[in-house]
Design a protein around this motif. Structure first.
Motif, PDB file in Angstrom:
ATOM      1  N   ALA A  44       0.831  -1.206   0.000  1.00 18.06           N
ATOM      2  CA  ALA A  44       0.000   0.000   0.000  1.00 18.06           C
ATOM      3  C   ALA A  44       0.867   1.258   0.000  1.00 18.06           C
ATOM      4  CB  ALA A  44      -0.910  -0.021   1.221  1.00 18.06           C
ATOM      5  N   PRO A 123       2.105   6.679  12.510  1.00 20.75           N
ATOM      6  CA  PRO A 123       2.056   5.447  13.318  1.00 20.75           C
ATOM      7  C   PRO A 123       1.788   4.196  12.496  1.00 20.75           C
ATOM      8  CG  PRO A 123       0.080   6.770  13.661  1.00 20.75           C
ATOM      9  CD  PRO A 123       0.954   7.554  12.734  1.00 20.75           C
ATOM     10  N   LEU A 146       2.930  -2.179  12.592  1.00 20.20           N
ATOM     11  CA  LEU A 146       2.723  -3.478  13.226  1.00 20.20           C
ATOM     12  C   LEU A 146       3.601  -4.539  12.559  1.00 20.20           C
ATOM     13  CD1 LEU A 146       0.666  -4.822  15.228  1.00 20.20           C
ATOM     14  CD2 LEU A 146      -0.774  -5.236  13.255  1.00 20.20           C
TER      15      LEU A 146
HETATM   16  C1  SAM Z   1      -2.276   1.756   4.293  1.00 12.78           C
HETATM   17  S1  SAM Z   1      -0.826   1.201   5.056  1.00 12.78           S
HETATM   18  C2  SAM Z   1       0.023   2.621   5.471  1.00 12.78           C
HETATM   19  C3  SAM Z   1       0.523   3.398   4.347  1.00 12.78           C
HETATM   20  C4  SAM Z   1       1.523   4.397   4.758  1.00 12.78           C
HETATM   21  N1  SAM Z   1       1.009   5.369   5.692  1.00 12.78           N
HETATM   22  C5  SAM Z   1       2.120   5.069   3.531  1.00 12.78           C
HETATM   23  O1  SAM Z   1       2.024   6.266   3.437  1.00 12.78           O
HETATM   24  O2  SAM Z   1       2.685   4.394   2.681  1.00 12.78           O
HETATM   25  C6  SAM Z   1      -1.419   0.716   6.620  1.00 12.78           C
HETATM   26  C7  SAM Z   1      -0.337   0.156   7.510  1.00 12.78           C
HETATM   27  O3  SAM Z   1      -0.819   0.037   8.826  1.00 12.78           O
HETATM   28  C8  SAM Z   1      -0.202  -1.073   9.441  1.00 12.78           C
HETATM   29  N2  SAM Z   1      -1.020  -1.451  10.593  1.00 12.78           N
HETATM   30  C9  SAM Z   1      -2.225  -2.049  10.620  1.00 12.78           C
HETATM   31  N3  SAM Z   1      -2.663  -2.179  11.891  1.00 12.78           N
HETATM   32  C10 SAM Z   1      -1.724  -1.611  12.693  1.00 12.78           C
HETATM   33  C11 SAM Z   1      -1.604  -1.434  14.096  1.00 12.78           C
HETATM   34  N4  SAM Z   1      -2.542  -1.850  14.923  1.00 12.78           N
HETATM   35  N5  SAM Z   1      -0.508  -0.805  14.570  1.00 12.78           N
HETATM   36  C12 SAM Z   1       0.465  -0.373  13.724  1.00 12.78           C
HETATM   37  N6  SAM Z   1       0.404  -0.533  12.364  1.00 12.78           N
HETATM   38  C13 SAM Z   1      -0.677  -1.146  11.864  1.00 12.78           C
HETATM   39  C14 SAM Z   1      -0.128  -2.096   8.335  1.00 12.78           C
HETATM   40  O4  SAM Z   1       0.899  -3.056   8.564  1.00 12.78           O
HETATM   41  C15 SAM Z   1       0.157  -1.212   7.108  1.00 12.78           C
HETATM   42  O5  SAM Z   1       1.526  -1.156   6.847  1.00 12.78           O
END
Ligand code: SAM
Length: 499
Positions: A44, A123, A146
């Motif tokens: 993503a 985050p 995560l």
């Molecule tokens: C849509 S992606 C983030 C995209 C990122 N912000 C970028 O700009 O490229 C969502 C991310 O959130 C992480 N994620 C999901 N649940 C989470 C949690 N409870 N704590 C931390 N990260 C989490 C996933 O592993 C994933 O990498």
């Protein structure tokens, strides 16, 4: 007494030059060289141009917040236009490292943030686009996720390079240069030790990857193999042919390039069969691109009996799935060459004996992960013995390279500080760990295109990597026979197993 806080509207709350941001984001998709997305797969990813623009527009005040400086509508619009011009320049890929453009953007941010460059924290940083762009804008950047792979990508992109900024490479024979800018020295070492690993790997396991003999019509001689294309097999469901393993193939196409269609064809003789390569260029008649199996089940090529999916799954779970080499793709001088399998090539692939095999079981109920129903239950089951041998060899070489890098770094004057990378070390040990992070990424990327669920993309005549999408549709039936479902936009491009 009620406290009041004067809030200033930020540019993003009023307007941003969307067309320019969209155009730069779309263009970025076609950029490979030097783009962080090539460091390691992450699904993503946000376009860097969009992240840069959004960060800037979130921090810079909209001119309407400063009626003292922009008292008229015209003055506000003129100032907004000036800020838009900065964004339009900022989002261009070519300006990603243009210090002049970045400096101008930083000055604007400072002006709106009380002379400071405020910290940014994402985050859920995923592929790390937001912290990376924050760092480019000079903002103290932080990210977390995560998923440990995402964390490692973030560290490799954002944390490690500045720690070894402007340093000379440490590898033997490094050119004397007065100045290595930013991560140039680190990058040169990654390249050098990566090549060192490849050479050592070739010495150790090159015999498992022999060149293939070319027939006279292809000019004779030998050619490097690009892919060995295999079919998974199960015993024929017909009791009279139960001793014969028959192929499970969604399509026999090898190349669907217009006018140069090539496919492999099973030629059945009694209870045996062999594969031959056919092509329209040779005047062969193409009966269509169908194979022996679809979503509901398959047909045994020897007996013509039906093979319901339930039967195929039962065979997989009983450990009765096998594989059969269907074709070999080799590098010709100008284009791909497609050759029929040989017993020697097949026997050689089977002769590999990996020293170890990951026996960690998958989470059986993971969403979309359905390979367990075909008898694949551990990570080791995702690879052939030859692939495991290669991955084991490269993994070991990362460790060996790390020891060499540490020695070489000490030789060129790095400190012998034993603090590791994770404890902010900056000595030889930490540097060696830093380089090996990138070398490890190389091995990780290799496993994505070097596993037994990968398929051959006949429309592009190349291997398609496995993890096309994150966490979904990892169903071996799709990957065994086709990748259509896991990448809907590629419908029509049919794949076969490549090992
Ligand atoms: C849509 S992606 C983030 C995209 C990122 N912000 C970028 O700009 O490229 C969502 C991310 O959130 C992480 N994620 C999901 N649940 C989470 C949690 N409870 N704590 C931390 N990260 C989490 C996933 O592993 C994933 O990498």
């Amino acid at each position: 007494m009620a406290a009041t806080t004067a809030t200033r509207r930020k540019l993003i709350e009023v307007a941003i030059p969307l067309d320019a941001i969209n155009a730069a984001s779309a263009r970025e998709k076609s950029i490979r060289h030097g783009h962080p997305s090539t460091l390691h797969l992450w699904w993503a990813r946000r376009p860097l141009a969009a992240c840069r623009a959004v960060l800037f527009a979130q921090l810079v005040d909209d001119p309407s917040s400063h009626p003292d400086r922009f008292p008229t509508k015209e003055a506000v619009e003129a100032e907004r236009k000036r800020l838009f011009d900065i964004i339009e320049e900022l989002v261009q890929w070519e300006n990603s490292t243009n210090e002049e453009v970045l400096k101008r953007a930083r000055a604007e941010i400072r002006r709106s943030c009380g002379g400071e460059l405020p910290p940014v924290y994402d985050p859920f940083s995923g592929g790390g686009s937001i912290p990376l762009e924050a760092q480019r804008l000079g903002l103290p950047a932080h990210g977390s996720d995560l998923n440990p792979v995402a964390v490692m990508i973030g560290k490799a992109m954002i944390e490690i390079p500045p720690r070894f900024k402007d340093r000379q490479p440490v590898h033997p024979g490094a050119k004397e240069r007065t100045h290595y800018r930013n991560a140039e020295g680190l990058a040169e070492d990654v390249k050098y030790y990566g090549e060192w690993m490849r050479e050592r790997a070739f010495e150790r396991i090159g015999h498992l990857y022999p060149k293939v003999d070319l027939p006279k019509e292809h000019g004779g001689g030998k050619a490097t193999v690009i892919a060995w294309i295999w079919a998974r097999t199960v015993p024929s469901p017909d009791p009279a042919f139960a001793h014969v393993h028959v192929p499970l193939v969604r399509s026999f196409d090898l190349s669907t390039k217009k006018g140069k269609e090539v496919w492999t064809e099973p030629v059945v003789e009694g209870s045996a069969y062999r594969f031959e390569v056919r092509s329209t260029a040779n005047g062969d008649f193409r009966r269509g691109s169908g194979g022996t199996v679809g979503r509901r089940g398959g047909i045994c090529i020897v007996s013509g009996s039906a093979m319901p999916l339930k039967y195929i799954r039962q065979q997989g779970q009983a450990g009765n799935m096998g594989e059969r080499l269907m074709a070999i793709v080799a590098a010709g001088s100008r284009s791909r060459l497609y050759l029929p399998p040989t017993d020697e090539q097949e026997a050689l692939a089977r002769s590999a004996k990996p020293e170890s095999q990951p026996d960690i079981a998958f989470e059986p109920n993971a969403l979309g992960f359905r390979i367990g129903s075909y008898g694949l239950t551990t990570f080791g089951d995702l690879f052939t013995d030859r692939q495991l041998t290669a991955l084991n060899t490269f993994s070991k070489l990362v460790h060996e390279a790390r020891e060499r890098i540490e020695d070489d770094a000490l030789t060129v004057g790095f400190s012998d500080d034993a603090s590791p990378l994770r404890d902010d070390g900056v000595g030889a040990k930490s540097y060696a760990e830093a380089v090996s992070v990138y070398l490890g990424f190389g091995v990780s990327r290799l496993s994505d295109i070097q596993n037994s669920l990968c398929s051959w993309e006949s429309s592009k005549t190349q291997v398609r990597h496995l993890f096309v999408r994150q966490g979904t549709d990892q169903n071996p039936v799709n990957h065994l026979y086709t990748c259509e479902r896991c990448r809907p936009e590629a419908r029509g491009a049919r794949g076969r197993v490549v090992r």
